[in-house]
Design a protein around this motif. Sequence first.
Motif, short mmCIF file in Angstrom:
data_model
loop_
_atom_site.label_atom_id
_atom_site.label_comp_id
_atom_site.label_asym_id
_atom_site.label_seq_id
_atom_site.Cartn_x
_atom_site.Cartn_y
_atom_site.Cartn_z
N ASN A 23 -39.30 7.91 7.05
CA ASN A 23 -37.89 7.66 7.30
C ASN A 23 -37.52 6.35 6.63
OD1 ASN A 23 -35.40 6.96 8.36
ND2 ASN A 23 -35.89 7.65 10.41
N ILE A 24 -36.46 6.37 5.80
CA ILE A 24 -36.03 5.13 5.14
C ILE A 24 -34.71 4.62 5.69
CG2 ILE A 24 -37.31 5.57 3.02
CD1 ILE A 24 -34.51 6.31 1.77
N GLY A 25 -34.17 5.31 6.70
CA GLY A 25 -32.95 4.84 7.34
C GLY A 25 -31.77 5.73 7.09
N GLY A 26 -30.61 5.21 7.37
CA GLY A 26 -29.40 6.00 7.26
C GLY A 26 -29.13 6.73 8.57
N GLN A 27 -27.87 7.08 8.81
CA GLN A 27 -27.51 7.74 10.06
C GLN A 27 -28.22 9.07 10.23
OE1 GLN A 27 -23.24 7.97 10.16
NE2 GLN A 27 -23.15 6.24 11.55
N SER A 28 -28.49 9.75 9.14
CA SER A 28 -29.11 11.06 9.24
C SER A 28 -30.63 10.99 9.23
CB SER A 28 -28.62 11.95 8.10
OG SER A 28 -28.92 11.35 6.87
N GLY A 29 -31.20 9.80 9.19
CA GLY A 29 -32.65 9.66 9.18
C GLY A 29 -33.26 10.24 7.92
N VAL A 30 -32.89 9.71 6.78
CA VAL A 30 -33.33 10.24 5.49
C VAL A 30 -34.83 10.08 5.33
CG1 VAL A 30 -33.10 9.93 3.00
CG2 VAL A 30 -31.10 9.70 4.47
N LEU A 31 -35.48 11.16 4.89
CA LEU A 31 -36.92 11.14 4.65
C LEU A 31 -37.20 11.27 3.17
CD1 LEU A 31 -38.05 13.71 7.38
CD2 LEU A 31 -38.06 11.22 7.56
N ILE A 32 -38.18 10.50 2.70
CA ILE A 32 -38.63 10.67 1.32
C ILE A 32 -40.15 10.83 1.34
CG2 ILE A 32 -36.72 9.40 0.28
CD1 ILE A 32 -38.62 7.05 -0.09
N CYS A 33 -40.67 11.46 0.32
CA CYS A 33 -42.11 11.69 0.23
C CYS A 33 -42.80 10.40 -0.23
CB CYS A 33 -42.41 12.83 -0.73
SG CYS A 33 -44.17 13.16 -0.91
N ALA A 34 -43.79 9.98 0.51
CA ALA A 34 -44.51 8.74 0.19
C ALA A 34 -45.15 8.80 -1.19
CB ALA A 34 -45.56 8.46 1.25
N HIS A 35 -45.55 9.99 -1.62
CA HIS A 35 -46.20 10.14 -2.92
C HIS A 35 -45.24 9.90 -4.08
CE1 HIS A 35 -49.88 11.67 -1.14
NE2 HIS A 35 -49.13 12.46 -0.38
N ASP A 36 -43.94 9.98 -3.83
CA ASP A 36 -42.95 9.84 -4.89
C ASP A 36 -42.43 8.42 -5.08
OD1 ASP A 36 -43.11 12.54 -5.42
OD2 ASP A 36 -41.38 13.05 -4.17
N VAL A 37 -42.85 7.48 -4.25
CA VAL A 37 -42.32 6.12 -4.33
C VAL A 37 -43.05 5.34 -5.41
CG1 VAL A 37 -42.03 3.95 -3.08
CG2 VAL A 37 -41.60 6.12 -1.92
N GLN A 38 -42.26 4.77 -6.32
CA GLN A 38 -42.80 3.94 -7.40
C GLN A 38 -42.68 2.46 -7.09
OE1 GLN A 38 -44.79 5.39 -9.22
NE2 GLN A 38 -43.88 5.72 -11.19
N ALA A 39 -41.59 2.07 -6.43
CA ALA A 39 -41.37 0.64 -6.17
C ALA A 39 -40.48 0.45 -4.95
CB ALA A 39 -40.71 -0.02 -7.38
N ILE A 40 -40.69 -0.70 -4.28
CA ILE A 40 -39.84 -1.14 -3.18
C ILE A 40 -39.45 -2.56 -3.50
CG2 ILE A 40 -39.63 -1.42 -0.68
CD1 ILE A 40 -42.37 0.07 -0.51
N LEU A 41 -38.16 -2.83 -3.47
CA LEU A 41 -37.67 -4.19 -3.76
C LEU A 41 -36.84 -4.70 -2.61
CD1 LEU A 41 -37.35 -2.38 -6.61
CD2 LEU A 41 -36.90 -4.66 -7.43
N ASP A 42 -36.89 -6.01 -2.40
CA ASP A 42 -36.02 -6.64 -1.43
C ASP A 42 -34.60 -6.58 -1.98
OD1 ASP A 42 -34.51 -9.06 -0.27
OD2 ASP A 42 -36.30 -8.90 1.00
#
Length: 102
Positions: A23-42
């Motif tokens: 879950n990455i947030g948002g009112q609808s509780g958006v889900l993304i696949c952990a395998h697809d994440v390339q980067a996280i930035l502040d």
Amino acid sequence: MRKDKRHPGLTAEVISATGCYVNIGGQSGVLICAHDVQAILDYSCPEAQGIIVEARNSNRYIPVITDSSRIKSVIVTTNLNVYPSSFRMETVAARLQNALNT
């Protein structure tokens, strides 16, 4: 299939895949696949702002959070889509690590 209580005409299929979705947030509780994440930035870093501008210009910004005061981090996926998150970068990273280790 389940009905969306806020939008009775819509249904959604709930897909479960060995815990690789986070879950990455948002009112609808958006889900993304952990395998697809390339980067996280502040969100406050200049690079994140540049990535958001580029993503908006190329229609790859997915506005799952519309109130910018709630955005804490930015997630870039392998297909170069950019998602804002209401969670801090460290929280997203920990959730991804946990999902990938399950």
